[in-house]
Design an enzyme around this catalytic site. Structure first.
Site, PDB file in Angstrom:
ATOM      1  N   HIS A  29       0.835  -1.204   0.000  1.00 60.13           N
ATOM      2  CA  HIS A  29       0.000   0.000   0.000  1.00 60.13           C
ATOM      3  C   HIS A  29       0.870   1.254   0.000  1.00 60.13           C
ATOM      4  CE1 HIS A  29      -2.235  -3.361   1.670  1.00 60.13           C
ATOM      5  NE2 HIS A  29      -3.363  -2.748   1.343  1.00 60.13           N
ATOM      6  N   HIS A  69      -1.957  -1.352   7.103  1.00 60.37           N
ATOM      7  CA  HIS A  69      -1.627  -1.634   5.700  1.00 60.37           C
ATOM      8  C   HIS A  69      -0.551  -0.691   5.178  1.00 60.37           C
ATOM      9  CE1 HIS A  69      -4.948   1.290   5.771  1.00 60.37           C
ATOM     10  NE2 HIS A  69      -4.426   1.791   4.678  1.00 60.37           N
ATOM     11  N   GLY A 121      -3.287  -4.101  11.530  1.00 59.03           N
ATOM     12  CA  GLY A 121      -3.727  -4.589  10.214  1.00 59.03           C
ATOM     13  C   GLY A 121      -5.237  -4.701  10.209  1.00 59.03           C
ATOM     14  N   ASP A 162      -9.537   6.427   7.363  1.00 57.02           N
ATOM     15  CA  ASP A 162     -10.997   6.332   7.337  1.00 57.02           C
ATOM     16  C   ASP A 162     -11.471   4.961   7.821  1.00 57.02           C
ATOM     17  OD1 ASP A 162     -11.399   8.916   5.972  1.00 57.02           O
ATOM     18  OD2 ASP A 162     -10.406   7.903   4.286  1.00 57.02           O
ATOM     19  N   GLY A 163     -10.699   3.935   7.474  1.00 52.24           N
ATOM     20  CA  GLY A 163     -11.103   2.573   7.841  1.00 52.24           C
ATOM     21  C   GLY A 163     -11.205   2.421   9.351  1.00 52.24           C
ATOM     22  N   ILE A 194     -10.309   8.506   0.828  1.00 51.19           N
ATOM     23  CA  ILE A 194     -10.220   7.357  -0.084  1.00 51.19           C
ATOM     24  C   ILE A 194     -10.142   6.060   0.715  1.00 51.19           C
ATOM     25  CG2 ILE A 194      -8.716   6.180  -1.770  1.00 51.19           C
ATOM     26  CD1 ILE A 194     -10.105   8.538  -3.040  1.00 51.19           C
ATOM     27  N   HIS A 268      -4.296   3.074  -3.203  1.00 50.98           N
ATOM     28  CA  HIS A 268      -4.432   2.564  -1.833  1.00 50.98           C
ATOM     29  C   HIS A 268      -3.638   1.265  -1.646  1.00 50.98           C
ATOM     30  CE1 HIS A 268      -6.300   0.807   1.756  1.00 50.98           C
ATOM     31  NE2 HIS A 268      -6.333  -0.286   1.033  1.00 50.98           N
ATOM     32  N   SER A 390     -21.536  -9.995  37.972  1.00 52.90           N
ATOM     33  CA  SER A 390     -21.822 -11.356  37.500  1.00 52.90           C
ATOM     34  C   SER A 390     -20.557 -12.166  37.297  1.00 52.90           C
ATOM     35  CB  SER A 390     -22.571 -11.308  36.162  1.00 52.90           C
ATOM     36  OG  SER A 390     -23.812 -10.674  36.327  1.00 52.90           O
ATOM     37  N   GLU A 419     -17.142  -4.791  24.812  1.00 50.22           N
ATOM     38  CA  GLU A 419     -16.262  -5.966  24.857  1.00 50.22           C
ATOM     39  C   GLU A 419     -15.110  -5.864  23.870  1.00 50.22           C
ATOM     40  OE1 GLU A 419     -19.557  -6.147  24.723  1.00 50.22           O
ATOM     41  OE2 GLU A 419     -20.264  -7.450  26.342  1.00 50.22           O
ATOM     42  N   HIS A 468     -20.687 -17.783  32.929  1.00 53.21           N
ATOM     43  CA  HIS A 468     -21.977 -18.197  32.353  1.00 53.21           C
ATOM     44  C   HIS A 468     -21.679 -19.056  31.134  1.00 53.21           C
ATOM     45  CE1 HIS A 468     -22.793 -14.943  35.019  1.00 53.21           C
ATOM     46  NE2 HIS A 468     -24.095 -15.101  34.922  1.00 53.21           N
ATOM     47  N   HIS A 480     -28.137 -16.318  24.944  1.00 55.40           N
ATOM     48  CA  HIS A 480     -27.147 -16.217  26.012  1.00 55.40           C
ATOM     49  C   HIS A 480     -26.469 -17.548  26.335  1.00 55.40           C
ATOM     50  CE1 HIS A 480     -28.752 -12.284  26.388  1.00 55.40           C
ATOM     51  NE2 HIS A 480     -28.126 -12.012  27.529  1.00 55.40           N
TER      52      HIS A 480
HETATM   53  C1  LIG Z   1     -11.211  -4.950  10.071  1.00 55.85           C
HETATM   54  C2  LIG Z   1     -10.704  -4.786   8.679  1.00 55.85           C
HETATM   55  N1  LIG Z   1     -11.576  -4.785   7.662  1.00 55.85           N
HETATM   56  C3  LIG Z   1     -11.133  -4.666   6.397  1.00 55.85           C
HETATM   57  C4  LIG Z   1      -9.793  -4.532   6.135  1.00 55.85           C
HETATM   58  C5  LIG Z   1      -9.307  -4.445   4.704  1.00 55.85           C
HETATM   59  N2  LIG Z   1      -8.838  -3.063   4.406  1.00 55.85           N
HETATM   60  C6  LIG Z   1      -7.557  -2.729   4.487  1.00 55.85           C
HETATM   61  S1  LIG Z   1      -7.291  -1.135   4.176  1.00 55.85           S
HETATM   62  C7  LIG Z   1      -8.936  -0.847   3.901  1.00 55.85           C
HETATM   63  C8  LIG Z   1      -9.431   0.527   3.544  1.00 55.85           C
HETATM   64  C9  LIG Z   1      -8.919   1.505   4.518  1.00 55.85           C
HETATM   65  O1  LIG Z   1      -9.124   2.802   4.107  1.00 55.85           O
HETATM   66  P1  LIG Z   1      -8.344   3.956   4.838  1.00 55.85           P
HETATM   67  O2  LIG Z   1      -8.290   3.674   6.275  1.00 55.85           O
HETATM   68  O3  LIG Z   1      -8.911   5.225   4.405  1.00 55.85           O
HETATM   69  O4  LIG Z   1      -6.873   3.776   4.312  1.00 55.85           O
HETATM   70  P2  LIG Z   1      -6.209   4.511   3.062  1.00 55.85           P
HETATM   71  O5  LIG Z   1      -7.048   4.197   1.890  1.00 55.85           O
HETATM   72  O6  LIG Z   1      -6.201   5.945   3.384  1.00 55.85           O
HETATM   73  O7  LIG Z   1      -4.845   3.885   2.992  1.00 55.85           O
HETATM   74  C10 LIG Z   1      -9.663  -2.006   4.072  1.00 55.85           C
HETATM   75  C11 LIG Z   1     -11.118  -2.105   3.923  1.00 55.85           C
HETATM   76  C12 LIG Z   1      -8.919  -4.546   7.238  1.00 55.85           C
HETATM   77  N3  LIG Z   1      -7.600  -4.452   7.093  1.00 55.85           N
HETATM   78  N4  LIG Z   1      -9.401  -4.636   8.489  1.00 55.85           N
END
Ligand SMILES: Cc1ncc(C[n+]2csc(CCOP(=O)(O)OP(=O)(O)O)c2C)c(N)n1
Length: 687
Positions: A29, A69, A121, A162-163, A194, A268, A390, A419, A468, A480
């Site tokens: 990436h 990434h 990751g 964003d992720g 993006i 990306h 609990s 959690e 539980h 549950h």
């Molecule tokens: C929990 C999870 N779901 C999906 C992914 C797959 N994935 C890796 S990067 C990405 C998009 C992330 O976008 P952003 O955080 O904006 O990163 P950028 O494009 O700016 O590098 C996804 C869906 C992952 N790594 N972890």
């Protein structure tokens, strides 16, 4: 040379190393490292305290790359800042045995990448883990700093995209961090609009700033990721903010500088391509024919960074020496926890439980043992996801107190109904040396699964208390009643699952949880304690096998004279029915053996000889009993055995009725055992 020019050179070195690394690996990436290079450079160059020669320095600032990434960003930073990560390793990005794996990986043994603070990751995990590190810093500072001796005062920075912002775990963790007023935590949000499928307009149009203001964070915005002075001011302000965590929203352009790929989702997660890289390098004033190029000025700067880091740590060490003189016991404690050691006599208060037919619930025993341990190990800190009454995880001894904004030395952490964040926070705390525990209902272990998995991958010594533990919860019904949870936990490598059958097995399980590496041939990792809500009889250990067998994962609890004709094996609350069945079979002249199997994982660590002595291969008439999924038990029953377990969900009803309906009765165990023995006898085989 001007500082500006050196800044530019460093930033473009980071960018070009990332482009080249991804291109050579033909995977990775490049876009985010190119966009964020100025941000991380300003942070590391002007604010972050670290010593590249000692990535484990206790009071270093932490940098967590939550957008895992973008790992080439971190590797490039580590390289140009003088860590032991040579260029050759960057050239082997994503290759077998490289110190630059696809996503940053941490292990306690320092074996992968020096300077990586945690494995990231799975999006959202890094930011949530940083909150655990923030809690740990507050706790350690409160307990160990003394007037005139500030030993712990570091900050935690996490970079996310964003992720991470979209993942629910970031909301859970940010909410708690805001509540706790963690002024030592700074998140940097790369607002490049993006993600993989395209522009965030597709699915993410919320107002992040408003959301974080609602969480009581200090929110700032930097409108241009390339504006070093704005970044400088934002970091300075975030660091100056002591009472609230900070979010710095940085507007950036993914793949900044790439003529045709900037601002595209193509940048990306794919190599830019040779031609695009050449054109980008030209824009940066780089020789397009040079790969993995680190200009001499940047190389020369490495020494300066190393010197600066060494000086920082040396100054700290001097402070620590004075501290040790004034507070030798506390200094020793700090060193001990930093190395995951336990104080002498840490388990001295764990009780031996006398035989008692009525017995105790697993969760109650666990609560007593946890308190006995935590009293002697002052860095055991944890709590529950709003279920402490609990799960019986509250630390009740004098001075234990609550961890809150104004009482950061408290040992009881209220994670709230969160959690998922709880697990990541436990990981962050453990990464900073605390022995963290968290608890909830076993059914909701599913909500912690990603964090449990990461703890396992990192071999972190965290303890999960899941109570539980079966359809024994009765009337609450199938939502549950855990079924597949135990099997799915057993499937996670490096996770030790323990389901004790009585109070003494429970005490032993806590011993294992605190020193798991002793029982797993040196392997660290999390432990999940699976505990009953209902009372379990405490066995008379003068009559039955010693509870110390728990440490071996499985052991003979009750036996017959001579070779057994049938083996009854079970975990937790089901063991008692096997013991009753054993007595009934005996009365009918059938020789049975009861094997209590609190931990499959520990059993698998034993020698073949030991395993064969517990489950003799010659005895193929075997009955396994567990009020959970049948999945996996065939490993021990073999093709000839019987499994009394569930292949379907439970139901809402009083427990007694459920047990009858699902066949979890002594009568059924006896019937299955007799059927097997009858078959063997008919065939003329002894067992
Ligand atoms: C929990 C999870 N779901 C999906 C992914 C797959 N994935 C890796 S990067 C990405 C998009 C992330 O976008 P952003 O955080 O904006 O990163 P950028 O494009 O700016 O590098 C996804 C869906 C992952 N790594 N972890």
């Amino acid at each position: 040379m001007t500082t500006d020019r050196l800044d530019d050179l460093c930033i473009n070195t980071i960018r070009t190393l990332a482009m080249d690394g991804v291109q050579k690996a033909n995977s990775g990436h490049p876009g985010t490292p190119m966009a964020m290079a100025p941000v991380t450079h300003v942070l590391w160059d002007r604010f972050l305290h670290f010593n590249p020669a000692n990535p484990k320095w206790m009071n270093r600032d932490r940098f967590v790359l939550s957008a895992g990434h973008a790992s080439m960003l971190l590797y490039s930073m580590l390289h140009i800042n003088g860590f032991d990560l040579p260029l050759e390793e960057l050239m082997k990005f994503r290759q077998l045995d490289s110190k630059c794996p696809g996503h940053p990986e941490y292990t306690p043994h320092d074996s992968i990448t020096p300077g990586v603070e945690t494995t990231t990751g799975p999006l959202g995990q890094g930011v949530a883990t940083s909150v655990g590190m923030g809690i740990a810093e507050k706790f350690l500072a409160e307990r160990y700093n003394k007037p005139g001796h500030t030993i712990i005062d570091h900050k935690i920075f996490a970079l996310c995209g964003d992720g991470c912002m979209m993942e629910g775990i970031s909301s859970e963790a940010a909410s708690l961090a805001g509540h706790l007023g963690l002024g030592n935590v700074v998140w940097i949000y790369d607002n490049n609009n993006i993600t993989i499928e395209g522009n965030t307009a597709l699915a993410f149009t919320e107002d992040v700033a408003t959301r974080f203001m609602g969480y009581h964070w200090n929110v700032q915005r930097v409108g241009d990721a390339n504006d070093l002075e704005q970044l400088d001011r934002a970091f300075a302000a975030a660091i100056a903010e002591k009472g609230r965590p900070s979010l710095i929203i940085v507007d950036s352009h993914i793949a900044y500088g790439a003529p045709s790929k900037q601002d595209t989702s193509a940048a990306h997660g794919e190599p830019l391509g040779e031609e695009e890289i050449r054109a980008t390098k030209k824009r940066f004033g780089w020789d397009p024919d040079k790969h993995f190029h680190v200009p001499d000025e940047v190389k020369a700067r490495m020494k300066a960074v190393r010197d600066r880091g060494a000086k920082s740590e040396t100054e700290w060490k001097e402070k620590f020496a004075a501290y040790r003189k004034a507070h030798p016991d506390l200094a020793r404690e700090l060193e001990m926890l930093h190395d995951y050691q336990l104080p002498q006599g840490w388990d001295a208060d764990i009780a031996a439980y006398p035989a008692n037919e009525k017995g105790m619930a697993g969760r109650d025993t666990s609560g007593q043992v946890l308190n006995a341990v935590a009293k002697r190990v002052p860095w055991v800190v944890g709590g529950a996801a709003d279920l402490a009454p609990s799960t019986k995880t509250r630390l009740t001894f004098e001075g234990a107190g609550d961890f809150q904004r104004r009482s950061p030395g408290g040992r009881n952490l209220h994670f709230g109904v969160r959690e998922h964040a709880m697990g990541a926070i436990m990981n962050g705390m453990a990464l900073s040396g605390l022995r963290s525990f968290g608890s909830g209902f076993l059914i909701f272990s599913d909500y912690c699964r990603p964090t449990l998995r990461l703890a396992s991958l990192m071999e972190l010594p965290v303890v999960y208390v899941f109570t539980h533990d079966s359809i024994g919860v009765g009337e609450d019904g199938p939502t549950h009643q855990p079924i597949e949870q135990i099997a799915s936990l057993r499937a996670i490598p490096h996770l030790t699952v323990m389901r004790p059958a009585d109070a003494n097995e429970c005490a032993e399980s806590w011993r294992v949880a605190m020193e798991v590496e002793k029982y797993t041939r040196g392997e660290r990792g999390p432990v999940a304690l699976i505990l009953s809500r209902q009372a379990l009889p405490t066995y008379d250990r003068t009559k039955y096998g010693s509870a110390a067998g728990t440490r071996k994962g499985a052991y003979v609890l009750a036996d017959s004279d001579g070779a057994p004709e049938v083996i009854l094996m079970a975990t937790g609350s089901e063991v008692q029915w096997c013991v009753s069945a054993h007595d009934k079979l005996k009365a009918e002249g059938i020789k049975s053996r009861v094997v209590s199997m609190p931990s499959w994982e520990l059993f698998e660590h034993q020698s073949q000889e030991y395993r064969d002595s517990v489950l003799p291969p010659s005895c193929r008439a075997r009955v396994a009993v567990e009020m959970a999924s049948t999945f996996g038990w065939a490993r021990y029953t073999g093709l000839d055995g019987r499994i009394i377990a569930r292949a379907d969900f439970g139901a809402s009803a009083p427990l007694k009725e459920l047990l009858k309906k699902f066949g979890f009765t002594v009568e059924n165990i006896v019937a299955e055992a007799k059927a097997l023995v009858a078959q063997r006898r008919a065939k003329g085989t002894a067992s």
